[in-house]
Structure formats: structure tokens, C-alpha cells
Design a protein around this motif. Structure first.
Motif: not given
Ligand SMILES: [Zn+2]
Length: 322
Positions: A251-268
Motif C-alpha cells: 500500500r505504501q509503495q502504491r501511494l508513493l507511485l501515485l504521488g510521483l505520477i501526480l507530480v509528473e502530471w503537474w510538471f509535464t
């Protein structure tokens, strides 16, 4: 059945007596058309009737009869019943079901219509545009990119000593490798899944190398399309590679990935990340398949791939690569 034989119309009617020249041919065509109608093959029947019209003077009674026949809609055959828009459960619930089906249809449209479908559509549309612009060169590069992705899976399978088929291409879909043996655990399965996008990342980066020496728009088009296709494959749903990758994460890894994906969406500001984020949300809150112990290596691969594809798409968008 001989439906739609090419026929040449020569003399339509004898100018002297107005006797139809092609009477035998017309009789044959009418019989063939009726046979097609009886078999429920309406398109062929229509084709044949249209052929018959070519043999008839436009003002003849026979032509008028055929035109009248074509205007009348043919009854749908038993094999092709008219489609019913409402699902079975909606029919059973009566008017309430109809209202529910309508609302669900609307909700689905609002939820996916604004993010998922639009992004998917624009991306596939741009593949079409690239293909039209660069022709076979783009087509060849695109297929090569898919092939490299599939060979990534094959490479990992070999590493694990698992037997698999050679990549099989499915037109307009991509390619698949069929497994003959099962991976030993979720971690191995995840690495097999992620190996495709990993080699795909290599292909996308390889398309950018000629851009450094002999810049041309086609290299950017190929790199962008390859990165996009591989990133889409990292969406953690269905049989997509991301779906296999996510299975090994806690669960923790999935949450981290979701965070990373959203940051990348915001950035790119690349809509594709929203699609991947929707899949990650689903794997975090809806699908209960979280293992007690997450696989650290699979997480690193997954996160690393998301970063690489984000960087490629960002660099192309910002024209950082010239
Ligand atoms: Zn794959």
C-alpha cells in the motif's frame, strides 16, 4: 453466392423498339438479389439491385420498381437483430432502470470523457497524423519500437527460465507474448511486466540519438510516440504491464507511485499521467490485491520508468532537445 460481379452496361434499350436488351441478365441479377435478401445479406442485395439499375433505362417501369424496393427498408434478419441500447438489468428494472442507465451513461462520460478518452483519442489521432506526415518511415519506426518492447519481456522470461512464444503483432493494437510457464511469484511477474517498458524506454531514447546529430521532426515524433505507448502500458490495470508491476507493491509503495505520477502530471502537463494516476487510484482503493510485503526492486523499476518517460515527454515538449 455470386454477389456483385462486375458488369458492363452497354446498350440499355434498343432505340428502335424500346425492348430491353439485357432482359436475361436482369432476371439473373434480380434472382441473385432476392437470394441475398433471403439470406439476410442486405448490403450485397443492395449492391446487386444497384447493378441492375445500371442496366435499365432510368425512366423504365422496372427501374422505378427497383428504386421503390430499395427505398423500403428491409427487415433485419434473425442473425442481425436490431441492437438494443439498454442493458438487461436496466430492462428488468423498468423506468427506474432506464433512468439509472441514463445517469450511469452520463457519469461515465463525465468521468472518463474529460480525461481518459480525450487523452487517448488525441494521442491516437497524433499517431495517425505522424503516420500521414512521415509515411512508411514513421510506420517502420513505430513497429520497431513495439518489437523492442516485446523483446524486453522475452529477455526477462529467458532470465527466469520461463518458456514463451515469439512476439505476435495484432494490427492496430500492438503485440503480445504468450507465456507457457507461470512466474514463481508476484515479484518475478512484476519484473517480466516492467521489462517491456524498460526496453521501450531504451527504444524511445535511441530515437533521440539521431536528433542530436541530424535533427528532424520524425525522430521527435517516434520518441514521443514510443514513450507515450510505453507509459500507457504502465497504467496498472487489466493485462497491461503496469497491472503486473503493481501486483508486487504494498500500500505504501502504491501511494508513493501515485504521488510521483501526480507530480509528473503537474510538471509535464501530459494528460497520459492522469490515465496512469486513475489506474493507480484504482489499485490503491478499489482492487484489494495488496501483498503484505512489497517488492522493493519492482518499486524502483516502476518509479524509475515513470521518471524516464516523464523526462522524455517533457524534453520533447519543452524543445530541450534540439
Ligand atoms: Zn508489454
Amino acid at each position: 453466392m455470386n454477389c456483385g460481379t462486375p458488369l458492363a452496361a452497354v446498350a440499355l434499350a434498343c432505340p428502335e423498339c424500346n425492348q430491353l436488351v439485357h432482359a436475361a441478365k436482369l432476371e439473373e441479377l434480380a434472382n441473385a438479389a432476392r437470394a441475398c435478401e433471403a439470406a439476410g445479406d442486405t448490403p450485397s442485395a443492395t449492391n446487386i439491385w444497384n447493378h441492375a439499375l445500371e442496366f435499365l433505362p432510368p425512366d423504365s417501369a422496372q427501374a422505378a420498381a427497383i428504386r421503390q424496393h430499395l427505398d423500403r427498408p428491409l427487415l433485419p434478419s434473425s442473425e442481425n437483430p436490431a441492437p438494443d441500447a439498454k442493458p438487461n438489468w436496466a430492462k428488468r428494472l423498468g423506468p427506474l432502470g432506464a433512468a439509472l442507465a441514463f445517469l450511469l451513461g452520463k457519469a461515465k462520460f463525465l468521468f472518463f470523457g474529460l480525461t481518459k478518452i480525450k487523452t487517448l483519442f488525441t494521442m491516437f489521432a497524433s499517431i495517425g497524423v505522424y503516420w500521414a506526415l512521415y509515411g512508411w518511415k514513421f510506420g517502420l519506426g513505430f513497429i520497431l519500437g513495439i518489437y523492442v518492447h516485446e523483446m524486453g519481456h522475452v529477455w526477462r522470461l529467458k532470465q527466469f527460465g520461463l518458456r514463451a512464444s515469439v512476439p505476435m503483432f495484432i494490427p492496430m493494437f500492438g503485440a503480445v507474448v504468450s507465456l507457457y510457464d507461470s512466474p514463481k511469484d508476484a515479484g518475478e511477474d512484476a519484473r517480466i511486466g516492467l521489462a517491456g517498458p524498460m526496453w521501450g524506454a531504451g527504444a524511445a531514447l535511441a530515437f533521440l540519438i539521431p536528433q542530436l546529430f541530424a535533427p528532424a521532426p520524425i525522430w521527435l515524433a517516434l520518441a514521443r510516440t514510443t514513450a507515450w505507448m510505453n507509459l500507457f502500458n504502465l497504467t496498472p490495470v487489466w493485462q497491461l504491464d503496469g497491472g503486473r508491476g503493481m501486483r508486487a507493491l504494498d500500500r505504501q509503495q502504491r501511494l508513493l507511485l501515485l504521488g510521483l505520477i501526480l507530480v509528473e502530471w503537474w510538471f509535464t502537463s501530459q494528460g497520459i499521467f492522469l490515465i496512469v494516476a486513475l489506474g493507480a487510484l484504482y489499485r490503491l482503493f478499489i482492487l484489494k490485491d495488496v501483498p503484505p510485503q512489497g517488492d522493493r526492486g519492482a518499486f524502483n523499476e516502476y518509479a524509475g520508468l515513470l521518471l524516464v518517460f516523464g523526462a522524455i515527454l517533457w524534453a520533447i515538449k519543452e524543445k530541450a532537445i534540439l
